[in-house]
Design an enzyme around this catalytic site. Structure first.
Site, PDB file in Angstrom:
ATOM      1  N   LYS A  11       0.374  -0.962   0.379  1.00 46.82           N
ATOM      2  CA  LYS A  11       0.272  -0.063  -0.203  1.00 46.82           C
ATOM      3  C   LYS A  11       0.491   1.198   0.148  1.00 46.82           C
ATOM      4  O   LYS A  11       1.546   1.196   0.569  1.00 46.82           O
ATOM      5  CB  LYS A  11      -0.960  -0.061   1.578  1.00 46.82           C
ATOM      6  CG  LYS A  11      -1.970  -1.508   1.237  1.00 46.82           C
ATOM      7  CD  LYS A  11      -3.221  -1.228   2.272  1.00 46.82           C
ATOM      8  CE  LYS A  11      -3.756  -1.929   2.426  1.00 46.82           C
ATOM      9  NZ  LYS A  11      -5.556  -1.820   3.276  1.00 46.82           N
ATOM     10  N   TYR A  51     -12.453  -2.335  -4.068  1.00 47.83           N
ATOM     11  CA  TYR A  51     -12.733  -2.038  -2.887  1.00 47.83           C
ATOM     12  C   TYR A  51     -14.430  -2.505  -2.926  1.00 47.83           C
ATOM     13  O   TYR A  51     -14.677  -2.747  -1.281  1.00 47.83           O
ATOM     14  CB  TYR A  51     -12.300  -1.312  -1.727  1.00 47.83           C
ATOM     15  CG  TYR A  51     -10.762  -1.613  -0.976  1.00 47.83           C
ATOM     16  CD1 TYR A  51     -10.594  -2.745  -0.427  1.00 47.83           C
ATOM     17  CD2 TYR A  51      -9.818  -0.828  -1.360  1.00 47.83           C
ATOM     18  CE1 TYR A  51      -8.878  -3.091  -0.395  1.00 47.83           C
ATOM     19  CE2 TYR A  51      -9.002  -0.754  -0.654  1.00 47.83           C
ATOM     20  CZ  TYR A  51      -8.314  -1.772   0.059  1.00 47.83           C
ATOM     21  OH  TYR A  51      -7.040  -2.214   0.119  1.00 47.83           O
ATOM     22  N   PHE A  59     -15.818   2.791   7.123  1.00 47.56           N
ATOM     23  CA  PHE A  59     -14.424   3.097   6.123  1.00 47.56           C
ATOM     24  C   PHE A  59     -14.457   3.088   5.109  1.00 47.56           C
ATOM     25  O   PHE A  59     -13.226   3.636   4.232  1.00 47.56           O
ATOM     26  CB  PHE A  59     -13.591   2.439   7.324  1.00 47.56           C
ATOM     27  CG  PHE A  59     -13.543   0.802   6.607  1.00 47.56           C
ATOM     28  CD1 PHE A  59     -12.821   0.560   5.759  1.00 47.56           C
ATOM     29  CD2 PHE A  59     -14.581   0.307   7.822  1.00 47.56           C
ATOM     30  CE1 PHE A  59     -12.753  -0.947   5.374  1.00 47.56           C
ATOM     31  CE2 PHE A  59     -14.491  -0.734   7.502  1.00 47.56           C
ATOM     32  CZ  PHE A  59     -13.942  -1.899   6.907  1.00 47.56           C
ATOM     33  N   ARG A  87      -1.449 -13.912   4.119  1.00 49.78           N
ATOM     34  CA  ARG A  87      -2.310 -13.674   4.658  1.00 49.78           C
ATOM     35  C   ARG A  87      -1.495 -13.735   6.464  1.00 49.78           C
ATOM     36  O   ARG A  87      -1.409 -12.575   7.801  1.00 49.78           O
ATOM     37  CB  ARG A  87      -4.083 -13.970   5.535  1.00 49.78           C
ATOM     38  CG  ARG A  87      -4.647 -14.351   4.465  1.00 49.78           C
ATOM     39  CD  ARG A  87      -5.368 -12.870   4.212  1.00 49.78           C
ATOM     40  NE  ARG A  87      -6.292 -12.091   5.798  1.00 49.78           N
ATOM     41  CZ  ARG A  87      -6.505 -11.468   5.332  1.00 49.78           C
ATOM     42  NH1 ARG A  87      -6.776 -10.462   4.093  1.00 49.78           N
ATOM     43  NH2 ARG A  87      -7.509 -10.327   6.811  1.00 49.78           N
ATOM     44  N   THR A  93      -5.533  -7.333  10.627  1.00 52.69           N
ATOM     45  CA  THR A  93      -5.484  -5.857   9.842  1.00 52.69           C
ATOM     46  C   THR A  93      -5.162  -4.538  10.672  1.00 52.69           C
ATOM     47  O   THR A  93      -4.723  -3.536  10.543  1.00 52.69           O
ATOM     48  CB  THR A  93      -7.291  -5.431  10.360  1.00 52.69           C
ATOM     49  OG1 THR A  93      -7.991  -7.271   9.007  1.00 52.69           O
ATOM     50  CG2 THR A  93      -7.524  -5.039   9.147  1.00 52.69           C
ATOM     51  N   ARG A 104       2.588  -6.050   8.882  1.00 51.39           N
ATOM     52  CA  ARG A 104       2.068  -5.141   9.449  1.00 51.39           C
ATOM     53  C   ARG A 104       2.713  -5.078  11.241  1.00 51.39           C
ATOM     54  O   ARG A 104       3.132  -3.152  11.275  1.00 51.39           O
ATOM     55  CB  ARG A 104       0.313  -5.471  10.117  1.00 51.39           C
ATOM     56  CG  ARG A 104       0.004  -5.026   8.522  1.00 51.39           C
ATOM     57  CD  ARG A 104      -1.670  -5.878   8.339  1.00 51.39           C
ATOM     58  NE  ARG A 104      -2.052  -5.548   6.996  1.00 51.39           N
ATOM     59  CZ  ARG A 104      -3.579  -6.117   6.695  1.00 51.39           C
ATOM     60  NH1 ARG A 104      -3.636  -7.000   7.627  1.00 51.39           N
ATOM     61  NH2 ARG A 104      -3.926  -5.176   5.739  1.00 51.39           N
ATOM     62  N   ASN A 114      -1.907  -0.040   6.958  1.00 47.45           N
ATOM     63  CA  ASN A 114      -1.400  -1.089   7.054  1.00 47.45           C
ATOM     64  C   ASN A 114      -0.644  -2.217   6.270  1.00 47.45           C
ATOM     65  O   ASN A 114      -0.951  -3.048   6.295  1.00 47.45           O
ATOM     66  CB  ASN A 114      -2.921  -1.230   7.586  1.00 47.45           C
ATOM     67  CG  ASN A 114      -4.504  -2.210   7.158  1.00 47.45           C
ATOM     68  OD1 ASN A 114      -3.498  -1.646   5.543  1.00 47.45           O
ATOM     69  ND2 ASN A 114      -4.930  -2.851   7.055  1.00 47.45           N
ATOM     70  N   HIS A 117      -2.132  -5.388   1.336  1.00 43.95           N
ATOM     71  CA  HIS A 117      -3.379  -6.173   0.997  1.00 43.95           C
ATOM     72  C   HIS A 117      -3.137  -7.000   1.095  1.00 43.95           C
ATOM     73  O   HIS A 117      -1.688  -8.038  -0.198  1.00 43.95           O
ATOM     74  CB  HIS A 117      -4.517  -5.494   0.026  1.00 43.95           C
ATOM     75  CG  HIS A 117      -5.444  -5.768  -0.435  1.00 43.95           C
ATOM     76  ND1 HIS A 117      -6.894  -5.716   0.337  1.00 43.95           N
ATOM     77  CD2 HIS A 117      -5.398  -6.934  -1.410  1.00 43.95           C
ATOM     78  CE1 HIS A 117      -7.165  -7.356  -0.793  1.00 43.95           C
ATOM     79  NE2 HIS A 117      -6.772  -7.795  -1.834  1.00 43.95           N
ATOM     80  N   GLU A 128      -9.422 -10.586  -7.420  1.00 47.78           N
ATOM     81  CA  GLU A 128      -8.878  -9.613  -8.135  1.00 47.78           C
ATOM     82  C   GLU A 128      -7.531  -9.470  -8.440  1.00 47.78           C
ATOM     83  O   GLU A 128      -6.242  -8.758  -9.092  1.00 47.78           O
ATOM     84  CB  GLU A 128      -8.095  -9.715  -6.065  1.00 47.78           C
ATOM     85  CG  GLU A 128      -9.104  -9.100  -4.983  1.00 47.78           C
ATOM     86  CD  GLU A 128      -8.150  -9.208  -3.783  1.00 47.78           C
ATOM     87  OE1 GLU A 128      -9.467  -9.081  -2.598  1.00 47.78           O
ATOM     88  OE2 GLU A 128      -7.403 -10.134  -3.410  1.00 47.78           O
TER      89      GLU A 128
END
Ligand code: ADP
Ligand code: MG
Length: 142
Positions: A11, A51, A59, A87, A93, A104, A114, A117, A128
């Site tokens: 990100k 998204y 949010f 993950r 998250t 993270r 964060n 993704h 995706e």
């Protein structure tokens, strides 16, 4: 466990911190291979489409603004159990809840900024990956 593909995005916060190499090193050291990569700055419209599954969440607006706030590195990762493994390497998250040693925990500042993704299911991974890459852009190492 089968070999899988998953979408990873570094990100804008992590790109801005210049930690792309550190994040990719973690993937490679844990048996994931980068089989496609592209740096892109999403428009607000593209961010909203990416998204869309979160459109009803409070949010959503901030999430789309943030992912469109600077360049990101989108990648396809391939390996055994790639979806869950990515993950696990990412961590929770909310970085305050992320296990020590995860991406993270080490690089995220907040639940919005964060760092990464990662696709959360085989179905979402396929969608995706197709959002960012055509089959011609993907180079399996198997
Ligand atoms: P993950 O990225 O871990 O899969 P989600 O899919 O639940 O998490 O949410 C997508 C993204 O939306 C998160 O990475 C985070 O940046 C943002 N987000 C999630 N929950 C919140 C929240 N409560 N407040 C602000 N942003 C959030
Ligand atoms: Mg998610």
């Amino acid at each position: 466990m089968a070999v899988q593909r998953t979408l990873s995005i570094i990100k804008p916060d992590a790109v801005g911190k210049n930690v792309i190499g550190d994040i990719i090193r973690r993937f490679e050291e844990n048996g994931l291979a980068v089989i496609a990569a592209r740096m892109v700055r999403l428009s607000k419209r593209e961010a909203g489409a990416f998204y869309a599954v979160h459109a009803e969440r409070p949010f959503y607006g901030e999430l789309c603004d943030f992912i469109a706030s600077g360049p990101v590195l989108a990648m396809v990762l391939e390996g055994q159990n790639a979806i869950a493994l990515n993950r696990q390497l990412m961590g929770a998250t909310n970085p305050k809840e992320a296990e020590a040693g995860t991406i993270r925990a080490d690089h995220a500042d907040s639940i919005d900024a964060n760092a990464v993704h990662g696709s959360d299911s085989a179905e979402n991974a396929a969608k995706e990956i197709a959002f960012f890459f055509s089959d011609l852009d993907i180079h399996s190492r198997r």
